[in-house]
Design a protein around this motif. Sequence first.
Motif: not given
Length: 167
Positions: A29-30, A34-35, A64-66, A71-72
């Motif tokens: 996830i980046d 994501w945003i 907070k969600q992530i 993962g990375v």
Amino acid sequence: MIIFLVGFMGAGKSTIGQKLARKWNVPFIDTDQWIENQYSKTIQEMFAQDGEKVFRQRETEALKQISSTSGVIATGGGIVLKEENRKLLKETGKVVFLSCDPKEMVRRLNGDQSRPLIQRLDEEGIVSLYKQRERLYKEVAHIHIDTTGLSISAAVEEVEKRIRSFS
Ligand code: S3P
């Protein structure tokens, strides 16, 4: 396990993070991505239309969600500015600070139009912004890797090695 990659713009967080996640077969996830997906806007549009403050609130919300996943995770270069974020990073994952020689970073960022913060900065301004933040990256990191002179695959291997010997 959750690995957070932190560091200045142009440090290679997304490229290295993506390769590492693929190698380990774990999610990547980046936070910027994501945003952007969440609000259907580019970071650039968000800064221009809503302002940096709103972006920073969204960034904390994203973190907070992530941070409840695994993962990375490649984070935005300014995520360390808020103490709340630093605490969350440190407490929920292993934090890897990717640094490289500021001159190299400036070279990589040359001509970039997607990062609003550097649009009006010259080389000296970019290096000075990096210097202001450097201690925050160091403060939050469990592991610091200087990627100057390393190829992407060598940097990925170094991250793997350091994480293995850390845990
Ligand atoms: C920022 C870095 C960017 C992005 C935004 C603000 C910063 O992320 O979050 O433009 O304050 O350093 P990258 O580090 O992925 O470029």
